[in-house]
Design an enzyme around this catalytic site. Structure first.
Site, PDB file in Angstrom:
ATOM      1  N   CYS A  42       0.845  -1.191   0.000  1.00  0.00           N
ATOM      2  CA  CYS A  42       0.000   0.000   0.000  1.00  0.00           C
ATOM      3  C   CYS A  42       0.888   1.252   0.000  1.00  0.00           C
ATOM      4  O   CYS A  42       1.999   1.258   0.534  1.00  0.00           O
ATOM      5  CB  CYS A  42      -0.890   0.008   1.240  1.00  0.00           C
ATOM      6  SG  CYS A  42      -2.056   1.405   1.261  1.00  0.00           S
ATOM      7  N   ASP A  44       0.440   3.757   1.694  1.00  0.00           N
ATOM      8  CA  ASP A  44       0.384   4.348   3.036  1.00  0.00           C
ATOM      9  C   ASP A  44       1.791   4.663   3.563  1.00  0.00           C
ATOM     10  O   ASP A  44       2.680   3.806   3.539  1.00  0.00           O
ATOM     11  CB  ASP A  44      -0.320   3.344   3.973  1.00  0.00           C
ATOM     12  CG  ASP A  44      -0.691   3.958   5.309  1.00  0.00           C
ATOM     13  OD1 ASP A  44       0.202   4.484   6.007  1.00  0.00           O
ATOM     14  OD2 ASP A  44      -1.885   3.925   5.657  1.00  0.00           O
ATOM     15  N   ARG A  46       2.948   4.803   6.346  1.00  0.00           N
ATOM     16  CA  ARG A  46       3.388   4.058   7.535  1.00  0.00           C
ATOM     17  C   ARG A  46       3.876   2.647   7.214  1.00  0.00           C
ATOM     18  O   ARG A  46       4.189   1.876   8.119  1.00  0.00           O
ATOM     19  CB  ARG A  46       2.225   3.986   8.539  1.00  0.00           C
ATOM     20  CG  ARG A  46       1.778   5.351   9.032  1.00  0.00           C
ATOM     21  CD  ARG A  46       0.414   5.282   9.697  1.00  0.00           C
ATOM     22  NE  ARG A  46      -0.635   4.928   8.747  1.00  0.00           N
ATOM     23  CZ  ARG A  46      -1.922   4.792   9.069  1.00  0.00           C
ATOM     24  NH1 ARG A  46      -2.292   4.975  10.309  1.00  0.00           N
ATOM     25  NH2 ARG A  46      -2.818   4.467   8.149  1.00  0.00           N
ATOM     26  N   HIS A  98      -2.083  -4.051   4.851  1.00  0.00           N
ATOM     27  CA  HIS A  98      -1.915  -3.697   6.265  1.00  0.00           C
ATOM     28  C   HIS A  98      -3.282  -3.513   6.897  1.00  0.00           C
ATOM     29  O   HIS A  98      -4.235  -3.090   6.241  1.00  0.00           O
ATOM     30  CB  HIS A  98      -1.053  -2.440   6.430  1.00  0.00           C
ATOM     31  CG  HIS A  98      -1.665  -1.194   5.869  1.00  0.00           C
ATOM     32  ND1 HIS A  98      -2.294  -0.260   6.660  1.00  0.00           N
ATOM     33  CD2 HIS A  98      -1.783  -0.748   4.601  1.00  0.00           C
ATOM     34  CE1 HIS A  98      -2.743   0.728   5.889  1.00  0.00           C
ATOM     35  NE2 HIS A  98      -2.448   0.458   4.633  1.00  0.00           N
ATOM     36  N   CYS A 101      -6.277  -0.364   6.757  1.00  0.00           N
ATOM     37  CA  CYS A 101      -5.972   0.327   5.492  1.00  0.00           C
ATOM     38  C   CYS A 101      -7.101   1.309   5.126  1.00  0.00           C
ATOM     39  O   CYS A 101      -8.281   0.941   5.115  1.00  0.00           O
ATOM     40  CB  CYS A 101      -5.803  -0.716   4.386  1.00  0.00           C
ATOM     41  SG  CYS A 101      -5.423   0.012   2.780  1.00  0.00           S
TER      42      CYS A 101
HETATM   43 CO    CO Z   1      -3.464   1.184   2.977  1.00  0.00          CO
END
Ligand code: CO
Length: 219
Positions: A42, A44, A46, A98, A101
């Site tokens: 992803c 993302d 993090r 994750h 998400c």
């Molecule tokens: Co995500």
């Protein structure tokens, strides 16, 4: 003009530290990359692939998008997979989602976000098709995390169904496709144990036979 000075300062400090540890580090990397892993994760912020896996630059080839989706008509993702498999000859493709998400969360809702809704539609289709129905999970948090796992499993299949991965297996290339989920709250990876290592493990509809060789007729 905004120059993001602190980023350049960080960068200089990092490059110096790397060089101090191994004076040849950048020379070696510039000459060649030979990662064993392709990470599809992803976007993302993090979930940074290298840090999570404890790998150095040069050790993992990375593709990231919203909600780690692999679509067979996405030229971007397919090009990454092709380069990783056919040129870099990675031994492992890791699809890593994750928990929590945002993309997966949005796909469970009815809000309109604009263009991205067309991307998230792929997730809604997975949600809709899943048996047993994800709706049967009453706790919303559990349902989201289950959906995150289901999405990874589905994307592992999508990777395996590509002509690229099936072609590699047909050539006898060693290649495993893994499905993992990362926990934002504990920093730990979980192996969903859905690893696929050959076309024989796929649903027969998606299994491709080798192309017939063109018959040459002599005049
Ligand atoms: Co995500």
């Amino acid at each position: 003009m905004i120059r993001l000075k602190h980023i350049f300062e960080n960068n200089r400090a990092w490059a110096e530290a790397m060089q101090k540890e191994d004076p040849e580090f950048f020379h070696k990397l510039a000459a060649q990359q030979s990662p064993e892993y392709l990470w599809i994760g992803c976007a993302d912020s993090r979930v940074p692939a290298n840090e999570i896996m404890g790998l150095m630059p040069g050790e993992v080839f990375v593709h990231r998008n919203v909600a780690n989706i692999v679509v067979h008509s996405d030229l971007n993702c397919l090009s990454v997979i092709q380069y990783a498999v056919e040129v870099l000859k990675v031994k492992h493709i890791i699809v890593c989602g994750h928990y929590g998400c945002g993309g997966v969360t949005a796909a469970m809702q009815h809000k309109e976000f604009g263009l991205i809704d067309n991307w998230l539609r792929h997730l809604k289709d997975i949600y809709q098709r899943h048996d047993p129905p994800l709706d049967s999970i009453t706790d919303e948090h559990d349902r989201l995390n289950q959906f995150c796992e289901v999405n990874v499993i589905e994307q592992v299949r999508n990777v395996c169904h590509t002509t690229i991965v099936q072609g590699a297996w047909r050539r006898g290339q060693e290649l495993a496709v893994h499905g993992w989920v990362y926990g934002l709250t504990n920093g730990l990876l979980k192996d969903l144990e859905v690893t696929v290592t050959s076309a024989a493990e796929l649903d027969s509809l998606y299994r491709m036979e080798p192309k017939p060789k063109p018959s040459i007729t002599t005049p």
